[in-house]
Design a protein around this motif. Structure first.
Motif, PDB file in Angstrom:
ATOM      1  N   VAL A  74       0.197  28.412   2.186  1.00 33.20           N
ATOM      2  CA  VAL A  74       0.354  26.965   2.375  1.00 33.20           C
ATOM      3  C   VAL A  74       1.784  26.546   2.065  1.00 33.20           C
ATOM      4  N   ILE A  75       2.312  27.060   0.964  1.00 29.16           N
ATOM      5  CA  ILE A  75       3.687  26.694   0.579  1.00 29.16           C
ATOM      6  C   ILE A  75       4.672  27.143   1.648  1.00 29.16           C
ATOM      7  N   LYS A  76       4.501  28.369   2.130  1.00 26.70           N
ATOM      8  CA  LYS A  76       5.434  28.867   3.135  1.00 26.70           C
ATOM      9  C   LYS A  76       5.227  28.169   4.484  1.00 26.70           C
ATOM     10  N   ASN A  77       3.960  27.899   4.838  1.00 21.57           N
ATOM     11  CA  ASN A  77       3.696  27.230   6.121  1.00 21.57           C
ATOM     12  C   ASN A  77       4.204  25.792   6.149  1.00 21.57           C
ATOM     13  N   SER A  78       4.437  25.194   4.974  1.00 25.84           N
ATOM     14  CA  SER A  78       4.957  23.819   4.958  1.00 25.84           C
ATOM     15  C   SER A  78       6.333  23.747   5.613  1.00 25.84           C
ATOM     16  N   SER A  79       7.016  24.895   5.731  1.00 28.30           N
ATOM     17  CA  SER A  79       8.332  24.887   6.382  1.00 28.30           C
ATOM     18  C   SER A  79       8.228  24.588   7.875  1.00 28.30           C
ATOM     19  N   LEU A  80       7.015  24.675   8.458  1.00 26.65           N
ATOM     20  CA  LEU A  80       6.840  24.313   9.870  1.00 26.65           C
ATOM     21  C   LEU A  80       6.970  22.812  10.083  1.00 26.65           C
ATOM     22  N   ALA A  81       7.118  22.067   8.988  1.00 23.45           N
ATOM     23  CA  ALA A  81       7.287  20.611   9.099  1.00 23.45           C
ATOM     24  C   ALA A  81       8.487  20.243   9.946  1.00 23.45           C
ATOM     25  N   VAL A  82       9.466  21.140   9.983  1.00 26.87           N
ATOM     26  CA  VAL A  82      10.675  20.842  10.754  1.00 26.87           C
ATOM     27  C   VAL A  82      10.353  20.653  12.232  1.00 26.87           C
ATOM     28  N   ALA A  83       9.227  21.231  12.704  1.00 23.04           N
ATOM     29  CA  ALA A  83       8.868  21.127  14.125  1.00 23.04           C
ATOM     30  C   ALA A  83       8.433  19.719  14.508  1.00 23.04           C
ATOM     31  N   ILE A  84       7.927  18.942  13.536  1.00 22.88           N
ATOM     32  CA  ILE A  84       7.470  17.582  13.858  1.00 22.88           C
ATOM     33  C   ILE A  84       8.331  16.527  13.170  1.00 22.88           C
ATOM     34  N   GLY A 118       0.802  -1.214   0.000  1.00 26.02           N
ATOM     35  CA  GLY A 118       0.000   0.000   0.000  1.00 26.02           C
ATOM     36  C   GLY A 118       0.837   1.266   0.000  1.00 26.02           C
ATOM     37  N   TRP A 119       0.140   2.370   0.130  1.00 24.77           N
ATOM     38  CA  TRP A 119       0.763   3.691   0.131  1.00 24.77           C
ATOM     39  C   TRP A 119       0.799   4.172   1.577  1.00 24.77           C
ATOM     40  N   ALA A 120       1.996   4.342   2.122  1.00 27.82           N
ATOM     41  CA  ALA A 120       2.148   4.659   3.544  1.00 27.82           C
ATOM     42  C   ALA A 120       2.435   6.141   3.742  1.00 27.82           C
ATOM     43  N   PHE A 121       1.661   6.746   4.624  1.00 31.64           N
ATOM     44  CA  PHE A 121       1.920   8.123   5.082  1.00 31.64           C
ATOM     45  C   PHE A 121       2.468   8.009   6.506  1.00 31.64           C
ATOM     46  N   SER A 122       3.670   8.472   6.715  1.00 37.84           N
ATOM     47  CA  SER A 122       4.260   8.411   8.059  1.00 37.84           C
ATOM     48  C   SER A 122       3.469   9.308   9.014  1.00 37.84           C
ATOM     49  N   PRO A 123       3.607   9.130  10.329  1.00 42.79           N
ATOM     50  CA  PRO A 123       2.908  10.024  11.268  1.00 42.79           C
ATOM     51  C   PRO A 123       3.249  11.493  11.049  1.00 42.79           C
ATOM     52  N   GLU A 124       4.510  11.789  10.696  1.00 44.90           N
ATOM     53  CA  GLU A 124       4.909  13.184  10.465  1.00 44.90           C
ATOM     54  C   GLU A 124       4.186  13.763   9.243  1.00 44.90           C
ATOM     55  N   LEU A 125       4.192  13.007   8.153  1.00 43.26           N
ATOM     56  CA  LEU A 125       3.521  13.483   6.934  1.00 43.26           C
ATOM     57  C   LEU A 125       2.011  13.567   7.133  1.00 43.26           C
ATOM     58  N   PHE A 126       1.432  12.584   7.814  1.00 41.76           N
ATOM     59  CA  PHE A 126      -0.003  12.552   8.071  1.00 41.76           C
ATOM     60  C   PHE A 126      -0.417  13.766   8.900  1.00 41.76           C
ATOM     61  N   ALA A 127       0.345  14.038   9.988  1.00 37.94           N
ATOM     62  CA  ALA A 127       0.009  15.182  10.848  1.00 37.94           C
ATOM     63  C   ALA A 127       0.185  16.505  10.102  1.00 37.94           C
ATOM     64  N   LEU A 128       1.234  16.611   9.304  1.00 40.51           N
ATOM     65  CA  LEU A 128       1.472  17.849   8.558  1.00 40.51           C
ATOM     66  C   LEU A 128       0.352  18.118   7.553  1.00 40.51           C
ATOM     67  N   LEU A 129      -0.080  17.068   6.846  1.00 41.58           N
ATOM     68  CA  LEU A 129      -1.146  17.257   5.865  1.00 41.58           C
ATOM     69  C   LEU A 129      -2.463  17.649   6.532  1.00 41.58           C
ATOM     70  N   ILE A 130      -2.821  16.956   7.609  1.00 42.16           N
ATOM     71  CA  ILE A 130      -4.079  17.286   8.299  1.00 42.16           C
ATOM     72  C   ILE A 130      -4.039  18.723   8.812  1.00 42.16           C
ATOM     73  N   GLY A 131      -2.898  19.112   9.413  1.00 41.55           N
ATOM     74  CA  GLY A 131      -2.791  20.471   9.945  1.00 41.55           C
ATOM     75  C   GLY A 131      -2.886  21.537   8.864  1.00 41.55           C
ATOM     76  N   LEU A 132      -2.145  21.358   7.782  1.00 40.67           N
ATOM     77  CA  LEU A 132      -2.179  22.363   6.711  1.00 40.67           C
ATOM     78  C   LEU A 132      -3.555  22.434   6.056  1.00 40.67           C
ATOM     79  N   ILE A 133      -4.172  21.268   5.819  1.00 44.49           N
ATOM     80  CA  ILE A 133      -5.474  21.247   5.134  1.00 44.49           C
ATOM     81  C   ILE A 133      -6.547  21.913   5.989  1.00 44.49           C
TER      82      ILE A 133
END
Length: 390
Positions: free
Chosen positions: A327-337, A252-267
């Protein structure tokens, strides 16, 4: 009609055009002087501390691993490759977040204007809560929720067939096979062909008044072109469903916890702002448009889709462009998680090489390029949908 008399240009302080040009020359000179001072001072300080400058470090071996990568990467690759991996990860998150934030924002924005009391109040509560909580805090909450509240792989939630949610992230069915690239190319060709057909039909309608149906072309091209890609690609395509294996999942297609949390937060965060933009755009359309369409017997859904939204787009698109850039600029907050986006990878690079100025320049150039590309695309679309006054 009398033409306004214009005085000839003179090199005199009393002449307004001379003063305007002189002021601009002074401003440009001050900016250039400040830039020269900053650059020369920086180069002098770097030379004093024996710190190397330049981008030659990009061709050296990176030597560090990256947890998630869309393209192939190993620690033996160069820093250039590592930064490219970070940029692709940033683009992946940004594109997915843009699409789903737009869909969710439109739904919530329309729900805020619903005649149903409960639906409109729930939409209002969502918007007010999301907009007034900092995004960084929301990302940390979502990351903690996924890691601490969701069950382990053995007791993973299974909301849909083939979809699992656990503290290891999200797993979804993946489409695989040698024909996948052929089908993708076929879909792109079909989309271009539909665009050209629609443009031709619109031009002919303006010239002759004859209206043609587009949907037979859409249906035919979307069936024929991907089918040709499937045939030419070896007729190999299948679904890879995730399944439990030991203490984890496979396939399957796996979304890690970091990617999953980042997508939910940004969306969810961006959708709150887009919802308000959509609501304001719909309310900007005259009430008479609703009444005129209702007098023709159109149901409310078709009025919204065919009459109101096309007119509201000219109000919705410009501020939505700003949200897309956010959204593009806020994606840089990914470093926090801990998600390895561009900022995270460049931070690791500059910690190892000491090339801090070059690293910051790379981040600035990458975000500026992507943001300008999105801005140009949205400005082109805004110009296309603008009302043409005679």
């Amino acid at each position: 009609m009398k033409s306004r008399h214009r005085a000839p240009f003179r090199f005199s302080w009393q002449h307004p055009e001379f003063r305007a040009v002189l002021y601009q020359i002074i401003v440009v000179g001050l900016v250039a002087l400040a830039a020269w001072y900053l650059v020369s001072n920086t180069l002098h300080n770097l030379a004093t501390r024996n710190i190397a400058t330049g981008f030659a470090f990009l061709d050296r071996e990176a030597g560090f691993a990256i947890g998630e990568s869309v393209i192939d990467y190993s620690p033996s690759d160069t820093y250039r490759r590592a930064i490219l991996v970070g940029l692709v990860n940033t683009l992946r998150v940004s594109i997915v977040a843009l699409v789903f934030a737009t869909i969710l924002g439109v739904i919530v924005g329309i729900a805020r204007l619903s005649a149903n009391w409960l639906v409109s109040r729930l939409a209002t509560a969502y918007v007010e809560f999301i907009r007034n909580v900092p995004l960084l805090l929301q990302l940390l909450i979502w990351y903690a929720f996924i890691g601490e509240v969701l069950p382990g792989p053995r007791s993973a939630l299974n909301p849909l067939p083939g979809v699992y949610m656990s503290n290891r992230g999200l797993l979804a069915p993946a489409v695989e096979g040698t024909s996948l690239s052929g089908i993708s190319v076929g879909l792109v060709i079909a989309a271009i062909a539909v665009f050209l057909v629609a443009r031709h039909q619109r031009t002919r309608q303006r010239a002759t008044g004859v209206q043609s149906r587009l949907w037979p072309w859409v249906l035919g091209l979307c069936l024929i072109m991907p089918s040709l890609g499937w045939l030419l690609g070896g007729q190999d395509i299948h679904l890879d469903l995730p399944h439990r294996s030991g203490f984890n999942f496979e396939g399957g297609w796996a979304f890690s916890p970091e990617l999953f949390a980042l997508l939910i937060g940004l969306i969810t965060y961006t959708a709150g702002f887009i919802a308000e933009i959509v609501r304001a755009g719909i309310q900007s359309v005259s009430r008479g448009q609703w009444e005129a369409a209702q007098s023709m017997g159109l149901p409310r859904g078709r009025i919204l889709r065919l009459v109101i939204l096309p007119q509201a787009l000219r109000v919705i698109v410009p501020p939505t462009t700003s949200q897309y850039l956010n959204v593009i600029k806020n994606s840089s907050l990914a470093v926090a998680i801990g998600y390895p986006d561009l900022v995270s990878v460049v931070n690791t690079t500059l910690n190892q090489t000491g090339q801090a100025i070059e690293g910051i320049l790379i981040i600035m150039a990458a975000f500026m390029t992507v943001s300008l590309a999105v801005s140009l695309l949205m400005n082109w679309y805004n110009k296309r949908i603008a009302l043409v006054e005679r």
